[in-house]
Scaffold this motif. Structure first.
Motif, PDB file in Angstrom:
ATOM      1  N   PHE A 115       0.839  -1.203   0.000  1.00  0.00           N
ATOM      2  CA  PHE A 115       0.000   0.000   0.000  1.00  0.00           C
ATOM      3  C   PHE A 115       0.871   1.250   0.000  1.00  0.00           C
ATOM      4  N   ALA A 116       0.284   2.331  -0.463  1.00  0.00           N
ATOM      5  CA  ALA A 116       0.968   3.615  -0.493  1.00  0.00           C
ATOM      6  C   ALA A 116       0.254   4.579   0.440  1.00  0.00           C
ATOM      7  N   GLY A 121      -3.678  14.004  -1.266  1.00  0.00           N
ATOM      8  CA  GLY A 121      -3.692  13.403  -2.596  1.00  0.00           C
ATOM      9  C   GLY A 121      -2.331  13.091  -3.175  1.00  0.00           C
ATOM     10  N   LYS A 122      -1.268  13.359  -2.405  1.00  0.00           N
ATOM     11  CA  LYS A 122       0.084  13.147  -2.918  1.00  0.00           C
ATOM     12  C   LYS A 122       0.778  12.017  -2.162  1.00  0.00           C
ATOM     13  N   LEU A 123       1.573  11.244  -2.888  1.00  0.00           N
ATOM     14  CA  LEU A 123       2.310  10.137  -2.277  1.00  0.00           C
ATOM     15  C   LEU A 123       3.361  10.681  -1.318  1.00  0.00           C
ATOM     16  N   MET A 203      -1.296  -1.168  -4.437  1.00  0.00           N
ATOM     17  CA  MET A 203      -2.639  -1.255  -4.991  1.00  0.00           C
ATOM     18  C   MET A 203      -3.713  -0.815  -4.005  1.00  0.00           C
ATOM     19  N   VAL A 204      -3.288  -0.293  -2.860  1.00  0.00           N
ATOM     20  CA  VAL A 204      -4.219   0.233  -1.862  1.00  0.00           C
ATOM     21  C   VAL A 204      -3.675   1.580  -1.399  1.00  0.00           C
ATOM     22  N   PHE A 205      -4.579   2.509  -1.104  1.00  0.00           N
ATOM     23  CA  PHE A 205      -4.166   3.867  -0.777  1.00  0.00           C
ATOM     24  C   PHE A 205      -4.681   4.256   0.611  1.00  0.00           C
ATOM     25  N   TYR A 206      -3.731   4.624   1.461  1.00  0.00           N
ATOM     26  CA  TYR A 206      -3.991   4.993   2.854  1.00  0.00           C
ATOM     27  C   TYR A 206      -3.897   6.509   2.953  1.00  0.00           C
ATOM     28  N   TYR A 207      -4.984   7.166   3.345  1.00  0.00           N
ATOM     29  CA  TYR A 207      -5.029   8.618   3.388  1.00  0.00           C
ATOM     30  C   TYR A 207      -4.725   9.122   4.803  1.00  0.00           C
ATOM     31  N   TYR A 208      -3.551   9.688   4.974  1.00  0.00           N
ATOM     32  CA  TYR A 208      -3.144  10.181   6.285  1.00  0.00           C
ATOM     33  C   TYR A 208      -4.020  11.324   6.787  1.00  0.00           C
ATOM     34  N   ASP A 209      -4.580  12.093   5.871  1.00  0.00           N
ATOM     35  CA  ASP A 209      -5.356  13.252   6.271  1.00  0.00           C
ATOM     36  C   ASP A 209      -6.856  12.957   6.378  1.00  0.00           C
TER      37      ASP A 209
END
Length: 312
Positions: A115-116, A121-123, A203-209
């Motif tokens: 996951f990223a 919205g930015k890596l 392939m999965v996105f973790y949103y810190y905010d």
């Protein structure tokens, strides 16, 4: 068929995006089981506005993320459970890739994909795995390699795993006493009992905010995995895992004990649950001697670690 299980608590700003990432999958044979854990915002209203017969909403009183996941797993219709948090998202090919992994490695019982982490919205970070770049296969010697400093990271994430439902009959449910690192505890128990697979592809996105993130709240030791280190006593016959778990918990307890005065009593209680037979000798001085002796040992060992890192 896959059951996607989502625990939900006050995620009205992100739950629609999360659900849409499932509906957009190229693999469409799934159900979505959302367990609302007593939300007090508009999360339920957002879900009720989504018209898709594969979406099921289950409501319960607030009991924490573990109780919500456990309820969703119990209610799931299918043999494969994909976990997803209510503020994370799948790549559109995620479930299709998980199906490929299940077919290619049928002997496994848990399949994980990398996951990223995103902010605005930015890596901001790609998880370093300690495995060869692009690794895809059975993870061998997870606990052995970590103990020998051939560091394998915490590969698995609560939004990027698929687990065979029968696994929970063996390892048990998510521990509802724990609020922090409760997923780590589950991965360890599965890895200790079954073959697991990992694919190093984001392939999965973790949103810190995202709103209401657990990581943004103060972490109390009595709700954190290390406080319950004695739960692994039944794994003494699995020496690599048992030693790994004891040492991991000892490190975390040490940091709280010497750096957080308000939680020192709880840290002392947790330290009494450690098995000092499998820990480095320094831990007896850290926890079983008067505090000022332990503090001196702590300062010296931390200083030595810093010097070693600087030397390389």
């Amino acid at each position: 068929m896959i059951s996607v299980v989502i625990p939900l608590y006050n995620k009205s700003a992100s739950i629609a995006r999360t659900i849409q990432s499932i509906l957009d999958q190229t693999f469409q044979q799934f159900e979505i089981v959302v367990v609302d854990d007593g939300s007090t915002d508009g999360s339920v209203a957002v879900l009720e506005s989504i018209e898709d017969k594969r979406l099921r909403l289950i409501k319960k009183e607030n009991g924490g993320v573990c109780s919500a996941r456990n309820k969703g797993i119990q209610e799931a219709k299918y043999d494969y459970i994909a976990l997803l948090d209510a503020d994370d998202c799948f790549d559109k090919e995620y479930l299709a890739e998980q199906i490929k992994l299940i077919k290619d490695f049928p002997e496994a019982m848990m399949w994980g994909i990398n996951f990223a982490e995103l902010y605005d919205g930015k890596l901001i970070r790609e998880l370093p795995t300690g495995l060869p770049k692009g690794f895809r296969g059975i993870v061998e010697g997870y606990f052995d390699k970590t103990l020998q400093n051939g560091r394998i990271s915490d590969l698995f994430c609560s939004s990027s795993v698929v687990i065979r439902k029968s696994v929970f009959d063996v390892v048990g449910a998510f521990d509802e006493r724990i609020k922090y690192a409760e997923d780590t505890d589950m991965w360890w128990r599965i890895i200790a009992n079954f073959p697991v697979v990992f694919y190093d592809k984001y392939m999965v996105f973790y949103y810190y905010d995202a709103e209401n993130r657990a990581m943004n709240r103060e972490r109390l030791l009595k709700y954190w995995l290390p406080y319950y280190v004695d739960k692994y006593s039944s794994y003494k016959g699995n020496e690599p895992f048992y030693t790994f778990a004891e040492r991991w918990c000892a490190v975390k307890i040490k940091q709280v004990y010497f750096n957080n005065k308000n939680q020192r009593t709880d840290a002392k209680t947790a330290s009494a649950k450690l098995d000092y037979r499998v820990l480095p000798i320094k831990y007896k001085y850290l926890f079983q001697k008067p505090y000022y002796i332990g503090k001196f040992v702590y300062i010296m060992t931390e200083f030595i670690l810093k010097i070693k890192k600087l030397i390389g």
